[in-house]
Write a protein that holds these residues in place. Structure first.
Motif, PDB file in Angstrom:
ATOM      1  N   MET A   1      14.415   5.651 -55.753  1.00  0.00           N
ATOM      2  CA  MET A   1      15.088   6.716 -55.174  1.00  0.00           C
ATOM      3  C   MET A   1      16.843   6.438 -55.661  1.00  0.00           C
ATOM      4  SD  MET A   1      14.947   4.867 -51.775  1.00  0.00           S
ATOM      5  CE  MET A   1      15.579   6.429 -50.090  1.00  0.00           C
ATOM      6  N   PRO A   2      17.981   7.196 -56.202  1.00  0.00           N
ATOM      7  CA  PRO A   2      18.751   6.945 -56.999  1.00  0.00           C
ATOM      8  C   PRO A   2      19.982   5.955 -56.540  1.00  0.00           C
ATOM      9  CG  PRO A   2      19.356   9.209 -55.925  1.00  0.00           C
ATOM     10  CD  PRO A   2      17.432   9.021 -56.059  1.00  0.00           C
ATOM     11  N   ILE A   3      20.327   5.621 -57.599  1.00  0.00           N
ATOM     12  CA  ILE A   3      21.482   4.381 -56.438  1.00  0.00           C
ATOM     13  C   ILE A   3      22.527   5.522 -57.010  1.00  0.00           C
ATOM     14  CG2 ILE A   3      22.963   2.314 -56.639  1.00  0.00           C
ATOM     15  CD1 ILE A   3      19.865   0.737 -57.888  1.00  0.00           C
ATOM     16  N   LYS A   4      23.961   5.934 -55.851  1.00  0.00           N
ATOM     17  CA  LYS A   4      24.577   6.224 -55.562  1.00  0.00           C
ATOM     18  C   LYS A   4      25.937   5.469 -54.829  1.00  0.00           C
ATOM     19  CE  LYS A   4      23.230  10.417 -57.563  1.00  0.00           C
ATOM     20  NZ  LYS A   4      24.071  10.731 -58.943  1.00  0.00           N
ATOM     21  N   ILE A   5      27.271   5.704 -55.349  1.00  0.00           N
ATOM     22  CA  ILE A   5      27.989   5.062 -54.522  1.00  0.00           C
ATOM     23  C   ILE A   5      28.552   6.810 -53.182  1.00  0.00           C
ATOM     24  CG2 ILE A   5      30.715   3.955 -54.613  1.00  0.00           C
ATOM     25  CD1 ILE A   5      30.206   2.784 -57.298  1.00  0.00           C
ATOM     26  N   LEU A   6      28.727   6.484 -52.121  1.00  0.00           N
ATOM     27  CA  LEU A   6      29.149   7.000 -51.218  1.00  0.00           C
ATOM     28  C   LEU A   6      30.620   6.378 -50.800  1.00  0.00           C
ATOM     29  CD1 LEU A   6      26.197   6.410 -50.820  1.00  0.00           C
ATOM     30  CD2 LEU A   6      26.950   7.742 -48.571  1.00  0.00           C
ATOM     31  N   LYS A   7      31.621   7.657 -51.051  1.00  0.00           N
ATOM     32  CA  LYS A   7      33.366   7.184 -50.769  1.00  0.00           C
ATOM     33  C   LYS A   7      33.180   8.330 -49.671  1.00  0.00           C
ATOM     34  CE  LYS A   7      37.088   6.325 -51.030  1.00  0.00           C
ATOM     35  NZ  LYS A   7      37.955   5.005 -50.917  1.00  0.00           N
ATOM     36  N   MET A   8      33.119   7.111 -48.224  1.00  0.00           N
ATOM     37  CA  MET A   8      32.929   7.675 -46.783  1.00  0.00           C
ATOM     38  C   MET A   8      34.450   7.902 -46.626  1.00  0.00           C
ATOM     39  SD  MET A   8      29.713   6.815 -46.309  1.00  0.00           S
ATOM     40  CE  MET A   8      30.223   7.143 -44.889  1.00  0.00           C
ATOM     41  N   ARG A   9      34.894   9.110 -45.627  1.00  0.00           N
ATOM     42  CA  ARG A   9      35.652   9.756 -44.496  1.00  0.00           C
ATOM     43  C   ARG A   9      36.692   8.788 -44.612  1.00  0.00           C
ATOM     44  NH1 ARG A   9      36.430  14.956 -45.116  1.00  0.00           N
ATOM     45  NH2 ARG A   9      35.106  16.326 -45.580  1.00  0.00           N
ATOM     46  N   THR A  10      36.127   8.004 -43.711  1.00  0.00           N
ATOM     47  CA  THR A  10      36.764   6.163 -43.502  1.00  0.00           C
ATOM     48  C   THR A  10      37.206   5.340 -44.618  1.00  0.00           C
ATOM     49  OG1 THR A  10      34.858   4.935 -43.788  1.00  0.00           O
ATOM     50  CG2 THR A  10      34.924   6.109 -41.843  1.00  0.00           C
ATOM     51  N   GLY A  11      36.711   5.370 -45.373  1.00  0.00           N
ATOM     52  CA  GLY A  11      37.507   5.316 -46.774  1.00  0.00           C
ATOM     53  C   GLY A  11      36.384   3.996 -47.135  1.00  0.00           C
ATOM     54  N   GLU A  12      35.707   3.595 -46.908  1.00  0.00           N
ATOM     55  CA  GLU A  12      34.411   2.535 -47.247  1.00  0.00           C
ATOM     56  C   GLU A  12      33.867   3.562 -48.731  1.00  0.00           C
ATOM     57  OE1 GLU A  12      32.709   0.975 -43.463  1.00  0.00           O
ATOM     58  OE2 GLU A  12      32.541   2.558 -43.008  1.00  0.00           O
ATOM     59  N   GLU A  13      33.683   2.139 -49.456  1.00  0.00           N
ATOM     60  CA  GLU A  13      32.885   2.873 -50.266  1.00  0.00           C
ATOM     61  C   GLU A  13      31.294   1.965 -50.110  1.00  0.00           C
ATOM     62  OE1 GLU A  13      34.504   2.280 -54.066  1.00  0.00           O
ATOM     63  OE2 GLU A  13      36.972   2.957 -53.874  1.00  0.00           O
ATOM     64  N   ILE A  14      30.321   2.472 -50.466  1.00  0.00           N
ATOM     65  CA  ILE A  14      29.117   2.306 -50.104  1.00  0.00           C
ATOM     66  C   ILE A  14      28.092   2.061 -51.190  1.00  0.00           C
ATOM     67  CG2 ILE A  14      27.188   2.056 -48.511  1.00  0.00           C
ATOM     68  CD1 ILE A  14      28.840   3.039 -46.226  1.00  0.00           C
ATOM     69  N   ILE A  15      27.354   1.492 -51.924  1.00  0.00           N
ATOM     70  CA  ILE A  15      26.726   1.546 -52.488  1.00  0.00           C
ATOM     71  C   ILE A  15      25.372   1.220 -52.168  1.00  0.00           C
ATOM     72  CG2 ILE A  15      26.548  -0.911 -53.589  1.00  0.00           C
ATOM     73  CD1 ILE A  15      25.879   0.224 -56.792  1.00  0.00           C
ATOM     74  N   ALA A  16      24.403   2.248 -52.567  1.00  0.00           N
ATOM     75  CA  ALA A  16      22.779   2.315 -51.197  1.00  0.00           C
ATOM     76  C   ALA A  16      21.504   3.468 -52.802  1.00  0.00           C
ATOM     77  CB  ALA A  16      23.081   2.903 -50.587  1.00  0.00           C
ATOM     78  N   SER A  17      20.434   3.043 -52.336  1.00  0.00           N
ATOM     79  CA  SER A  17      19.697   3.830 -52.440  1.00  0.00           C
ATOM     80  C   SER A  17      19.579   4.991 -51.659  1.00  0.00           C
ATOM     81  CB  SER A  17      18.035   3.193 -52.913  1.00  0.00           C
ATOM     82  OG  SER A  17      18.409   2.215 -53.212  1.00  0.00           O
ATOM     83  N   ILE A  18      19.773   6.215 -52.140  1.00  0.00           N
ATOM     84  CA  ILE A  18      19.973   7.661 -51.358  1.00  0.00           C
ATOM     85  C   ILE A  18      18.900   8.739 -51.757  1.00  0.00           C
ATOM     86  CG2 ILE A  18      22.257   7.440 -51.181  1.00  0.00           C
ATOM     87  CD1 ILE A  18      22.155   9.787 -52.683  1.00  0.00           C
ATOM     88  N   THR A  19      18.287   8.727 -50.196  1.00  0.00           N
ATOM     89  CA  THR A  19      17.815  10.829 -50.844  1.00  0.00           C
ATOM     90  C   THR A  19      17.730  11.632 -49.820  1.00  0.00           C
ATOM     91  OG1 THR A  19      16.016  10.096 -49.114  1.00  0.00           O
ATOM     92  CG2 THR A  19      14.580   9.343 -50.824  1.00  0.00           C
ATOM     93  N   GLU A  20      18.086  12.534 -50.151  1.00  0.00           N
ATOM     94  CA  GLU A  20      18.848  13.811 -49.767  1.00  0.00           C
ATOM     95  C   GLU A  20      18.391  14.674 -48.489  1.00  0.00           C
ATOM     96  OE1 GLU A  20      19.220  16.689 -53.363  1.00  0.00           O
ATOM     97  OE2 GLU A  20      21.404  16.121 -53.344  1.00  0.00           O
ATOM     98  N   ASN A  21      18.729  15.051 -47.278  1.00  0.00           N
ATOM     99  CA  ASN A  21      18.508  15.070 -45.930  1.00  0.00           C
ATOM    100  C   ASN A  21      18.173  16.868 -45.810  1.00  0.00           C
ATOM    101  OD1 ASN A  21      17.187  12.881 -45.277  1.00  0.00           O
ATOM    102  ND2 ASN A  21      18.838  12.404 -43.434  1.00  0.00           N
ATOM    103  N   PHE A  22      17.142  17.783 -45.867  1.00  0.00           N
ATOM    104  CA  PHE A  22      18.059  19.089 -46.214  1.00  0.00           C
ATOM    105  C   PHE A  22      17.536  19.463 -44.908  1.00  0.00           C
ATOM    106  CE2 PHE A  22      16.802  18.482 -50.687  1.00  0.00           C
ATOM    107  CZ  PHE A  22      17.875  18.912 -51.208  1.00  0.00           C
ATOM    108  N   THR A  23      17.928  21.208 -44.378  1.00  0.00           N
ATOM    109  CA  THR A  23      18.080  21.876 -43.072  1.00  0.00           C
ATOM    110  C   THR A  23      17.941  22.940 -44.579  1.00  0.00           C
ATOM    111  OG1 THR A  23      18.706  20.745 -41.911  1.00  0.00           O
ATOM    112  CG2 THR A  23      18.529  23.224 -41.937  1.00  0.00           C
ATOM    113  N   GLY A  24      16.765  23.743 -44.816  1.00  0.00           N
ATOM    114  CA  GLY A  24      16.344  24.963 -45.303  1.00  0.00           C
ATOM    115  C   GLY A  24      16.561  24.511 -46.915  1.00  0.00           C
ATOM    116  N   GLU A  25      18.010  25.125 -47.320  1.00  0.00           N
ATOM    117  CA  GLU A  25      17.975  24.819 -48.419  1.00  0.00           C
ATOM    118  C   GLU A  25      19.513  24.222 -49.091  1.00  0.00           C
ATOM    119  OE1 GLU A  25      18.448  27.680 -51.388  1.00  0.00           O
ATOM    120  OE2 GLU A  25      16.562  28.809 -50.719  1.00  0.00           O
ATOM    121  N   THR A  26      19.982  23.144 -47.631  1.00  0.00           N
ATOM    122  CA  THR A  26      21.343  22.583 -47.263  1.00  0.00           C
ATOM    123  C   THR A  26      21.162  21.241 -47.083  1.00  0.00           C
ATOM    124  OG1 THR A  26      22.178  25.351 -46.362  1.00  0.00           O
ATOM    125  CG2 THR A  26      23.445  23.180 -46.460  1.00  0.00           C
ATOM    126  N   VAL A  27      21.685  20.904 -47.918  1.00  0.00           N
ATOM    127  CA  VAL A  27      21.800  19.056 -48.158  1.00  0.00           C
ATOM    128  C   VAL A  27      22.826  18.901 -46.997  1.00  0.00           C
ATOM    129  CG1 VAL A  27      22.029  17.121 -49.085  1.00  0.00           C
ATOM    130  CG2 VAL A  27      21.814  18.598 -50.428  1.00  0.00           C
TER     131      VAL A  27
END
Length: 104
Positions: A1-27
């Motif tokens: 799992m890659p490690i990424k920083i997520l900039k949230m709409r709330t302004g928070e910055e989160i670092i985490a291991s992530i995987t993408e969730n898909f519906t069809g070909e759309t994340v």
């Protein structure tokens, strides 16, 4: 799992291991594991000159299989700088990547 920083709409910055969730070909979202908020902390002089800390994000929630975050809650994803990535890896994986030093 890659490690990424997520900039949230709330302004928070989160670092985490992530995987993408898909519906069809759309994340449609991301499953995050071991999320931490990145927060500024004052240095010895009391100024916030680039000093940061990681604190557990959603520490009161069960996170055994990760947390699902909808894609529309996230402004963007970014790769963390090596120092931050190393600190995260050391805390959760016990792995540190040495910095490349070039000699001339």
């Amino acid at each position: 799992m890659p490690i990424k920083i997520l900039k949230m709409r709330t302004g928070e910055e989160i670092i985490a291991s992530i995987t993408e969730n898909f519906t069809g070909e759309t994340v449609t979202g991301y499953r995050i594991k071991n999320p931490c908020s990145i927060v500024p902390v004052p240095g010895k002089d009391g100024r916030y000159a680039g000093n940061m800390a990681m604190i557990p994000w959603m520490a009161t929630a069960k996170q055994d299989s990760g947390l699902d975050i909808p894609a529309d809650s996230i402004l963007f994803l970014a790769d963390p700088i090596t120092t931050l990535s190393n600190e995260y890896n050391e805390a959760f994986r016990g792995l540190v990547v040495p910095e490349l030093k070039l000699s001339t």
